[in-house]
Every structure is written in C-alpha cells, then in structure tokens.
Scaffold this active site. Structure first.
Site, PDB file in Angstrom:
ATOM      1  N   CYS A   1     -49.662  32.747  -6.519  1.00 59.09           N
ATOM      2  CA  CYS A   1     -49.499  31.156  -5.460  1.00 59.09           C
ATOM      3  C   CYS A   1     -48.534  31.133  -5.575  1.00 59.09           C
ATOM      4  O   CYS A   1     -48.541  30.228  -4.532  1.00 59.09           O
ATOM      5  CB  CYS A   1     -49.962  31.007  -6.821  1.00 59.09           C
TER       6      CYS A   1
ATOM      7  N   HIS B   1     -47.816  21.817  -8.563  1.00 59.78           N
ATOM      8  CA  HIS B   1     -49.121  23.075  -8.430  1.00 59.78           C
ATOM      9  C   HIS B   1     -50.472  22.664  -8.703  1.00 59.78           C
ATOM     10  O   HIS B   1     -51.214  23.061  -8.394  1.00 59.78           O
ATOM     11  CB  HIS B   1     -48.308  24.492  -9.702  1.00 59.78           C
TER      12      HIS B   1
ATOM     13  N   GLU C   1     -47.296  22.449 -17.164  1.00 56.95           N
ATOM     14  CA  GLU C   1     -46.207  21.818 -15.006  1.00 56.95           C
ATOM     15  C   GLU C   1     -45.707  20.580 -15.917  1.00 56.95           C
ATOM     16  O   GLU C   1     -44.800  20.167 -15.780  1.00 56.95           O
ATOM     17  CB  GLU C   1     -46.921  21.699 -14.533  1.00 56.95           C
TER      18      GLU C   1
ATOM     19  N   LYS D   1     -54.356  19.871  -4.320  1.00 57.95           N
ATOM     20  CA  LYS D   1     -55.893  20.554  -4.564  1.00 57.95           C
ATOM     21  C   LYS D   1     -57.375  19.973  -4.524  1.00 57.95           C
ATOM     22  O   LYS D   1     -57.893  20.962  -4.408  1.00 57.95           O
ATOM     23  CB  LYS D   1     -55.299  21.713  -5.349  1.00 57.95           C
TER      24      LYS D   1
ATOM     25  N   HIS E   1     -58.103  25.326  -3.678  1.00 62.24           N
ATOM     26  CA  HIS E   1     -56.324  26.223  -4.514  1.00 62.24           C
ATOM     27  C   HIS E   1     -56.662  27.504  -3.079  1.00 62.24           C
ATOM     28  O   HIS E   1     -57.597  28.363  -3.207  1.00 62.24           O
ATOM     29  CB  HIS E   1     -56.672  27.206  -5.843  1.00 62.24           C
TER      30      HIS E   1
ATOM     31  N   PHE F   1     -49.707  33.589 -10.891  1.00 60.30           N
ATOM     32  CA  PHE F   1     -50.355  34.864 -12.009  1.00 60.30           C
ATOM     33  C   PHE F   1     -48.504  35.840 -11.938  1.00 60.30           C
ATOM     34  O   PHE F   1     -47.965  35.712 -11.070  1.00 60.30           O
ATOM     35  CB  PHE F   1     -50.898  35.712 -11.911  1.00 60.30           C
TER      36      PHE F   1
END
Length: 394
Positions: free
Chosen positions: A161, A290, A301, A319, A324, A382
């Site tokens: 991402c 995010h 986050e 999102k 996403h 990731f």
C-alpha cells in the site's frame, strides 16, 4: 528537501474520472463501492470498479501490452489533459530527462489468471500470453513510458500500500541529484482474483462495506485506480496545482501482514515527513489517513497520529468512498490531498455508524470546509513499509 512543484495531476477511481469528478463526489459524500460482482468471483464483500474499463481499447502501437491494468493506466492518462502536459514537459526538458516512477501491487496478474485457466493438456500456458508486457511488475512503467514517448529512468515500486507514495520520494531524489528534470509519478492497480481471494483468505476482505474508524469495522473493500502527478524543476515549470513539501519513509518490519501495535513505523514516517518539509505539527491542517478499516490498522494509525500530531488535527479516510486501491492508494490519496487544498474541503469519512471509543484522534464523520494549506497523506503497507507525504498549496 527543497519543495517541488506538482504541475499537473489526475486520477480515475470508482468515484469517477478526473479532478472535477472527484471534487464533486467528495463534496456530495458519494460512494463508489458496490457488492462484489467481479467476473465469476463468489465472495461476500464490496468492490470499487472503474466504470467502462472493460471497453477501453489501446492504440494499435500498444496492443501487445493489453491487460486490465494497462487499460486503466491508459484511461487515467487521458484525464485532465495529463498526457498533453507530459508531452509539453518532454519538449521542454527532453524525453531522456523525464522519469516514470510508478507503484503497483499486482500489475497485470489478471492476464496470468486468465491464461492459467486456458492452459493446455500438458500444463503449458497459451501462446498468446505475454508475461513480460502484462503481468511483470515492471510492465506498467514500461507501458506508460511508451505511451508518453519518454526515455528517462523508469521503474516500479511494489511495497504493497505504500508503493505509489514512495515514488514521490524517488522523484524528489532524482531531481535533486540532477539526474532528471521532471518525473511522472503515481500508481496503477486493478481488480483481480488474487487480491479478492487473497484478502478473503486473510480474513481482511470485509463482507460489509468498509467502515474506517467504526467500532464494528472488520476489513477492507477493494477498489481499483490510476493516479498520476507530474513533478518538475522550479525553473521553467508550469504554474503548479500544489507542491510536494516533504517525504517520510520507514520500515518497521514488525509482521508480514500486521502493523506495529503502537504504530512505531507509521509515527516515524510522519515525523520524517514533517522534518523534511520543515513544518511543525500544528501546521498540518488535514490528514488523509491510511484508514483501511481493519481493526489493527486503524488502531495502530490512531496511536501514531496522536503521538506525532496530537488529537486535534482533522483526519479522515477516503477509502470508504474509493475502496482500498492497494498499490495505487498512495498516489490516489496524494491527489485527493491536492483536491482538499484546492477546494478547502476536508472530506468526512463514509460509512461510519458508531465511532470506536478506543480511537482518540479527531476523525471527521462529515465534510468540513476551511483553509487547507498543508495535508499529510499516510500510506502504510504489508511488512511495515511506511510512507507519509506532506503536500502544500501552490
């Protein structure tokens, strides 16, 4: 870093095509997600497909690169006069002085998935399948380079991402080093079977529409998108739509698929972005989180933002509107950050029913109007690959 002009930008997502369509959609609180109906996939969940993508035809000269990901890239390049702006930059600087730096997660893997279903009795893939020009991670940069007639450095970052946020930093370093004068940056990621079934197997593909920061959130909705920005040297550049002020990157490597529970790497990326921009936390007007809507990511986050910026700065995740978009998410949300600056609009996060009482930052559940001079955009992938961008007004 020395701030860089972003002279042109565009994007295409499930919300629409181009800057104006996205500004209108954000203002209206529109959502581009729908129940999963991609090809023959039978899974509970929501997706954000780009309308009309299947009907896009590539020019004859690029037909050998045909795949869903490149159709998406081509459609994105046609928005907001972006391809024409790059052509002007090519004339100004020379084709060899314009880089193409893009992020993707799965590239054209859908072509391989289709080819695998058509393999012969001996297991051989069909002869009309061309891995290098479709599925290869590097394929999208090669395709965009050809489509735009560029000859400068070209590569693809694939760090999940954070991919298409990190390329902004790559471009800034290349320009600062004097290796290029301009760079096309961004990301392209399209729907495919691997991501849908893969995230389902990880129990991260939510059966309900994604709900960032909600007490009942249970995973992501998957979208597809292409986003592009043109960064150029100060001298001779067009009037910018915004500026890249700072880039922060980190890699905490806490776990292959889960973030550090206290958001250590995320906090470090944000701190580095602020330092790179020469800004203090109170100077950030809005944070595009995010915000994946997975329990662990939102919690981590939230802690990271509180540690770096406190609890008062307005924050939200987009999102819930786009889904996403994986490797394209960093580029998409950077361009949405430019829209927030231009429109004075801090978009409220969609699909929020009951805010998680354990999350403490100032998450917007509805649009807010106001002066937006500086946006911090977060992208955390990731394996603990983290990137934060600070964007400023032109």
């Amino acid at each position: 870093m020395k701030s860089l002009p972003i002279t042109h930008a565009t994007l295409i997502t499930a919300l629409g095509a181009g800057l104006a369509a996205h500004a209108a959609a954000l203002q209206a609180g529109a959502c581009g997600l729908r129940p999963c109906d991609f090809e023959d996939v039978v899974l509970p969940g929501w997706i954000g497909p780009v309308a009309g993508l299947e009907q896009v035809a590539l020019p004859a000269a690029l037909a050998g690169h045909a795949c869903r990901n490149h159709q998406l890239a081509w459609l994105g390049l046609q928005q907001d006069g972006f391809a024409q702006a790059v052509h002007a930059a090519r004339e100004r600087w020379g084709a060899h002085r314009v880089a193409v730096l893009l992020g993707t997660s799965t590239s054209g893997i859908l072509e391989t998935e289709h080819a695998y279903r058509r393999r012969g009795p001996d297991g051989a893939l069909p002869g009309d399948f061309h891995y290098a020009s479709t599925h290869s991670t590097a394929a999208v940069a090669h395709f965009v380079r050809l489509a735009l007639g560029l000859e400068g450095p070209a590569w693809v970052v694939s760090t999940a991402c954070s991919s298409s946020a990190k390329v902004f930093g790559d471009a800034a370093r290349l320009i600062e080093a004097g290796l290029v004068d301009a760079a096309v940056v961004g990301g392209v990621d399209s729907l495919c079977l691997t991501t849908l079934y893969g995230f389902h197997s990880l129990e991260l593909f939510s059966p309900e529409i994604c709900r960032p920061w909600d007490a009942g959130r249970c995973g992501i909705s998957i979208g597809e998108a292409a986003a592009f920005a043109l960064l150029q040297r100060e001298d001779g550049a067009d009037a910018p739509v915004g500026r890249l002020l700072g880039v922060g990157e980190s890699s905490d490597g806490h776990h292959m698929s889960s973030p550090h529970p206290e958001g250590a790497g995320a906090a470090l990326a944000m701190q580095r972005a602020l330092a790179d921009a020469g800004l203090q936390p109170p100077q950030i007007d809005y944070v595009n989180l995010h915000g994946t809507a997975t329990p662990n990511n939102d919690a981590a986050e939230d802690r990271a933002v509180e540690q770096v910026l406190g609890r008062d700065v307005p924050c939200s995740s987009t999102k819930g509107a786009t889904g996403h978009t994986l490797g394209a998410a960093g580029g998409v949300e950077a361009v949405l950050g430019l829209i927030a600056i231009r429109e004075g609009l801090m978009p409220g996060g969609l699909n929020l029913r009951e805010r998680d009482p354990g999350l403490r930052i100032h998450y917007l559940g509805a649009n807010r109007r106001g002066t937006v001079r500086h946006v911090l955009s977060n992208s955390f992938g990731f394996g603990g690959s983290n990137a934060s961008l600070v964007l400023g007004a032109a």
